[in-house]
Scaffold this motif. Structure first.
Motif, PDB file in Angstrom:
ATOM      1  N   ILE A   1      -7.586  -3.735  -6.433  1.00  0.00           N
ATOM      2  CA  ILE A   1      -6.344  -3.609  -5.964  1.00  0.00           C
ATOM      3  C   ILE A   1      -6.386  -2.055  -5.472  1.00  0.00           C
ATOM      4  N   LEU A   2      -6.848  -1.014  -6.293  1.00  0.00           N
ATOM      5  CA  LEU A   2      -6.835   0.342  -5.700  1.00  0.00           C
ATOM      6  C   LEU A   2      -7.662   0.639  -4.533  1.00  0.00           C
ATOM      7  N   ALA A   3      -8.781  -0.059  -4.590  1.00  0.00           N
ATOM      8  CA  ALA A   3      -9.800  -0.066  -3.573  1.00  0.00           C
ATOM      9  C   ALA A   3      -9.154  -0.534  -2.035  1.00  0.00           C
ATOM     10  N   ARG A   4      -8.786  -1.810  -2.298  1.00  0.00           N
ATOM     11  CA  ARG A   4      -8.040  -2.176  -0.972  1.00  0.00           C
ATOM     12  C   ARG A   4      -6.994  -1.638  -0.163  1.00  0.00           C
ATOM     13  N   ALA A   5      -6.038  -1.149  -1.484  1.00  0.00           N
ATOM     14  CA  ALA A   5      -4.943  -0.449  -0.818  1.00  0.00           C
ATOM     15  C   ALA A   5      -5.404   0.989  -0.312  1.00  0.00           C
ATOM     16  N   ALA A   6      -6.308   1.356  -0.683  1.00  0.00           N
ATOM     17  CA  ALA A   6      -7.038   2.757  -0.048  1.00  0.00           C
ATOM     18  C   ALA A   6      -7.722   2.478   0.960  1.00  0.00           C
ATOM     19  N   GLY A   7      -8.169   1.220   1.539  1.00  0.00           N
ATOM     20  CA  GLY A   7      -8.998   1.029   2.627  1.00  0.00           C
ATOM     21  C   GLY A   7     -10.386   1.017   2.277  1.00  0.00           C
ATOM     22  N   LYS A   8     -10.933   0.994   1.097  1.00  0.00           N
ATOM     23  CA  LYS A   8     -12.299   1.196   0.866  1.00  0.00           C
ATOM     24  C   LYS A   8     -12.735   0.043   0.228  1.00  0.00           C
ATOM     25  N   LYS A   9     -14.318  -0.193   0.255  1.00  0.00           N
ATOM     26  CA  LYS A   9     -14.851  -1.429  -0.289  1.00  0.00           C
ATOM     27  C   LYS A   9     -14.940  -1.320  -1.436  1.00  0.00           C
ATOM     28  N   SER A  10     -15.191  -0.255  -2.176  1.00  0.00           N
ATOM     29  CA  SER A  10     -15.658  -0.074  -3.505  1.00  0.00           C
ATOM     30  C   SER A  10     -14.796   1.395  -4.161  1.00  0.00           C
ATOM     31  N   VAL A  11     -14.531   1.202  -5.580  1.00  0.00           N
ATOM     32  CA  VAL A  11     -14.256   2.589  -5.930  1.00  0.00           C
ATOM     33  C   VAL A  11     -14.919   2.472  -7.513  1.00  0.00           C
ATOM     34  N   SER A  12     -14.971   3.767  -8.040  1.00  0.00           N
ATOM     35  CA  SER A  12     -15.548   3.480  -9.453  1.00  0.00           C
ATOM     36  C   SER A  12     -14.642   4.361 -10.397  1.00  0.00           C
ATOM     37  N   THR A  13     -14.505   4.258 -11.677  1.00  0.00           N
ATOM     38  CA  THR A  13     -13.876   4.981 -12.611  1.00  0.00           C
ATOM     39  C   THR A  13     -13.986   6.550 -12.407  1.00  0.00           C
ATOM     40  N   GLY A  14     -12.757   7.054 -12.563  1.00  0.00           N
ATOM     41  CA  GLY A  14     -12.556   8.583 -12.234  1.00  0.00           C
ATOM     42  C   GLY A  14     -12.402   9.058 -11.088  1.00  0.00           C
ATOM     43  N   GLU A  15     -12.719   8.130  -9.814  1.00  0.00           N
ATOM     44  CA  GLU A  15     -12.612   8.534  -8.647  1.00  0.00           C
ATOM     45  C   GLU A  15     -11.208   8.703  -8.172  1.00  0.00           C
ATOM     46  N   ILE A  16     -10.757   9.498  -7.536  1.00  0.00           N
ATOM     47  CA  ILE A  16      -9.494   9.889  -6.927  1.00  0.00           C
ATOM     48  C   ILE A  16      -9.291   9.215  -5.484  1.00  0.00           C
ATOM     49  N   VAL A  17      -8.409   8.096  -5.465  1.00  0.00           N
ATOM     50  CA  VAL A  17      -8.139   7.754  -4.223  1.00  0.00           C
ATOM     51  C   VAL A  17      -6.651   7.675  -3.599  1.00  0.00           C
ATOM     52  N   THR A  18      -6.530   7.799  -2.514  1.00  0.00           N
ATOM     53  CA  THR A  18      -5.306   7.625  -2.038  1.00  0.00           C
ATOM     54  C   THR A  18      -4.867   6.221  -1.575  1.00  0.00           C
ATOM     55  N   ALA A  19      -3.755   5.734  -2.259  1.00  0.00           N
ATOM     56  CA  ALA A  19      -3.472   4.406  -1.891  1.00  0.00           C
ATOM     57  C   ALA A  19      -2.203   4.174  -1.351  1.00  0.00           C
ATOM     58  N   GLY A  20      -1.988   3.095  -0.447  1.00  0.00           N
ATOM     59  CA  GLY A  20      -0.763   2.873  -0.004  1.00  0.00           C
ATOM     60  C   GLY A  20      -0.007   2.230  -1.103  1.00  0.00           C
ATOM     61  N   VAL A  21       1.464   2.428  -1.025  1.00  0.00           N
ATOM     62  CA  VAL A  21       2.300   2.089  -2.083  1.00  0.00           C
ATOM     63  C   VAL A  21       3.067   0.839  -1.434  1.00  0.00           C
ATOM     64  N   ASP A  22       2.895  -0.334  -1.886  1.00  0.00           N
ATOM     65  CA  ASP A  22       3.519  -1.452  -1.677  1.00  0.00           C
ATOM     66  C   ASP A  22       5.052  -1.837  -1.910  1.00  0.00           C
ATOM     67  N   VAL A  23       5.407  -1.129  -2.905  1.00  0.00           N
ATOM     68  CA  VAL A  23       6.820  -1.284  -3.419  1.00  0.00           C
ATOM     69  C   VAL A  23       7.356  -0.031  -4.233  1.00  0.00           C
ATOM     70  N   ALA A  24       8.248   0.665  -3.775  1.00  0.00           N
ATOM     71  CA  ALA A  24       8.446   2.149  -4.481  1.00  0.00           C
ATOM     72  C   ALA A  24       9.718   1.862  -4.999  1.00  0.00           C
ATOM     73  N   GLU A  25      10.427   2.240  -6.266  1.00  0.00           N
ATOM     74  CA  GLU A  25      11.600   2.038  -6.916  1.00  0.00           C
ATOM     75  C   GLU A  25      11.795   3.566  -7.585  1.00  0.00           C
ATOM     76  N   VAL A  26      13.117   3.793  -7.063  1.00  0.00           N
ATOM     77  CA  VAL A  26      13.925   5.029  -7.574  1.00  0.00           C
ATOM     78  C   VAL A  26      15.016   4.654  -8.541  1.00  0.00           C
ATOM     79  N   ASN A  27      14.911   5.091  -9.822  1.00  0.00           N
ATOM     80  CA  ASN A  27      16.471   4.756 -10.520  1.00  0.00           C
ATOM     81  C   ASN A  27      17.172   5.874 -10.634  1.00  0.00           C
TER      82      ASN A  27
END
Ligand code: SF4
Lengths: 160, 417
Positions: free
Chosen positions: B7-33
């Motif tokens: 999920i994180l990889a696809r949202a970050a436009g990457k084929k793969s990611v691994s533990t500990g890696e920092i990725v910038t991912a698109g957020v599909d739904v944001a909620e503010v209370n």
């Protein structure tokens, strides 16, 4: 980055955000007001006895519980300059770094013998903490994060 | 890769990611209370003018709703104005319910999505195969500004629930309290907690939410349950028919740790005052007088919870000297509970109802505890002072234990009813 000098205020394990900043004050929005209720859930006297420039030292899982940024804002505005703990909860960690308040994780913090009231000197960039009679080393924060802290948090990146 | 990593990889436009890696991912739904006017303030301080994805941004008024103070009312008004100015249509105003429940009911949460809310219990959504996580105000302001955020790819802890069916009076709440009591409050800091095994498969989706919700009480960044036929049946009732991204875990994925529990060995449980990992079996704290019982919240206020309480309290009365406050997690839950007769049953037994939302869960209003009082709550936290005075004592229990205790006015074991 200049060295920090301050007095230690010591706390235990699992200090949650309700203890750092009780839920009944969450409606406050002015940062100065928020800063007057720091640590009130665990120590109602904290605001009165705390001297600006102090350092909080705690056990594991500091800042667990709710995502309230008030917990980070209250410490910063009370004048806390750094927090050392064995571990931090993740949302609290992100919140503090975003605001430019350094949190330093030291798994073997107990061995530093940092008790309440001791004066310490901290060089964040070098990862050195000095007490009156001893020198301790810790893993410094990454350069990006140090730069963020020096500039007062994430806001500085966007204000340019 | 783990499903969460995909999920994180696809949202970050990457084929793969691994533990500990920092990725910038698109957020599909944001909620503010509604605790978070600071999001709006920070957004402008960051130089924001226009919210990047207004259609993916939501506001829910749940923590301080209806407004208990003038200050809270001011905050609500400022948020309504912000939504109007920014073209944010998804403003769920006073009385709609608790944020996590509302997003699910509105069909905004589909497997494979990245959902970020200004609330730590966003882990709840993991029960639908979602990457759900909580952030503070400044991170949320960055999401409004950029439509994305950086995340560290987490280690995944696997919790296998075996055995079953659970014993008499045992709910998902008892199971997760047992696990937290065993693994302790900091066991999952920065990690994803996945729940799997035959006892999870047998559990209704409503109960699975409880497991994922309470994972944050071990420090979890997110939680996960692999969607199955039950998940899809549930999602269909919320109008969700397909996944947003692929959600499956590769067979060779290596977990950070694996923990097994036999649910048939778990008895009705309680977290005793002060900390969620203070585990006790209900039978060992029986007989303690209770001043107030609260059934509600994002972990204990769903239809199944109200139905369980109604079944136990049918034809009975709440004991003199004990108050029972019931707050459905959403207006939909309340209406469904009315249609099924649960609200009527509970009111006849002496329960007091309040507006769908968080209620007294965070100690702001609608049932605060006085110094010296003892409270039972189906919510998730009992830190000192969480529901009022730091001198009050709060036990976290299941809705079944809460209802059983209401009859006697003392902590009582639902296994005996
Ligand atoms: S019901 Fe309680 S735990 Fe859930 S979102 Fe509201 S305050 Fe948080």
């Amino acid at each position: 980055m200049k060295t920090l000098k301050g007095k230690i205020y010591s706390f235990g394990n699992n200090i949650d955000t309700d203890q750092i900043y009780p839920g009944r004050y969450l409606e406050l929005t002015d940062h100065k007001d928020i800063g007057t209720h720091a640590m009130e859930g665990v120590d109602p006297d904290f605001s009165r006895r705390f001297e600006r420039g102090g350092v909080i030292v705690a056990g594991s899982n500091f800042g667990c519980g709710s995502s309230r940024e008030h917990a980070a804002i209250t410490l910063k505005n009370a004048g806390v300059v750094a927090v050392f703990a064995k571990s931090f909860a993740r949302i609290f960690y992100r919140n503090c770094i975003n605001l430019g308040l350094p949190l330093i994780m030291v798994p073997d913090l107990d061995s530093f013998g940092l008790s309440e009231g001791k004066e310490i000197e901290v060089d964040l960039a070098a990862g050195i903490l000095k007490t009156e009679d001893r020198v301790h080393k810790f893993l410094p924060l990454s350069e990006d994060i140090l730069a963020l802290i020096e500039n007062g948090g994430v806001f500085s990146l966007y204000r340019k | 890769m783990h499903a969460i990593e995909k999920i994180l990889a696809r949202a970050a436009g990457k084929k793969s990611v691994s533990t500990g890696e920092i990725v910038t991912a698109g957020v599909d739904v944001a909620e503010v209370n509604d605790l978070y006017l600071q999001v709006v303030t920070s957004f402008y301080q960051l130089g924001g003018t226009k919210v990047k994805k207004p259609e993916a941004t939501t506001f829910v008024f749940d923590h301080y709703a209806p407004a208990p103070t003038i200050k809270a009312a001011d905050n609500h008004r400022a948020m309504r104005e912000f939504c109007a100015a920014q073209g944010i249509d998804k403003l769920f105003d006073v009385g709609r319910g608790v944020c996590h429940q509302v997003l699910i009911e509105d069909g905004l949460v589909a497997p494979g999505a990245i959902v970020v809310e200004t609330d730590s219990h966003t882990t709840t959504l993991g029960a639908l195969g979602v990457f759900g996580t909580g952030v503070g105000a400044t991170d949320m302001a960055l999401i409004l500004l950029n439509g994305s955020l950086w995340f560290r790819v987490p280690e995944v802890m696997k919790i296998v629930l075996e055995g079953g069916p659970p014993g008499a009076g045992v709910m998902a709440k008892d199971i997760i309290l047992h696990i937290i009591g065993d693994l302790k409050q900091d066991a999952a800091i920065y990690k994803c907690v996945e729940f799997t095994g035959p006892a999870v498969a047998a559990m209704p989706v409503e109960e699975r939410f409880v497991l994922c919700n309470m994972s944050v009480e071990m420090g979890a960044k997110t939680a996960y349950i692999q969607p199955d036929a039950k998940t899809w049946e549930f999602l269909a009732t919320m109008g969700v028919g397909k996944a947003l991204r692929e959600v499956d875990t590769d067979p060779d994925y290596v977990y950070a740790s694996i923990h097994r529990y036999d649910v048939s060995a778990i008895r009705p449980s309680a977290a005793t005052p002060g900390s969620v990992d203070n585990l006790a079996e209900v039978r060992s704290v029986q007989g303690v007088h209770v001043d107030q019982i609260f059934i509600g919240t994002c972990t204990g206020g769903r239809l199944n919870d109200l139905a369980t309480a109604a079944r136990i309290l049918k034809g009975k009365k709440v004991a003199k000297g004990t108050r029972l406050v019931v707050i459905p997690a959403s207006d939909k839950v309340m209406q469904d509970a009315m249609a099924a007769g649960h609200v009527q049953t509970l009111m006849r037994a002496g329960a007091v109802f309040s507006t769908p939302g968080c209620g007294p869960c965070l100690g702001a209003h609608e049932g605060i505890l006085a110094a010296g009082e003892v409270g039972l709550t189906t919510s998730s936290r009992n830190f000192p002072g969480r529901m009022g005075s730091t001198e009050s004592r709060l036990y976290v229990v299941s809705p079944a234990t809460a209802a059983a205790s209401a009859i006697s006015g003392t902590i009582s074991d639902p296994a005996k009813l």
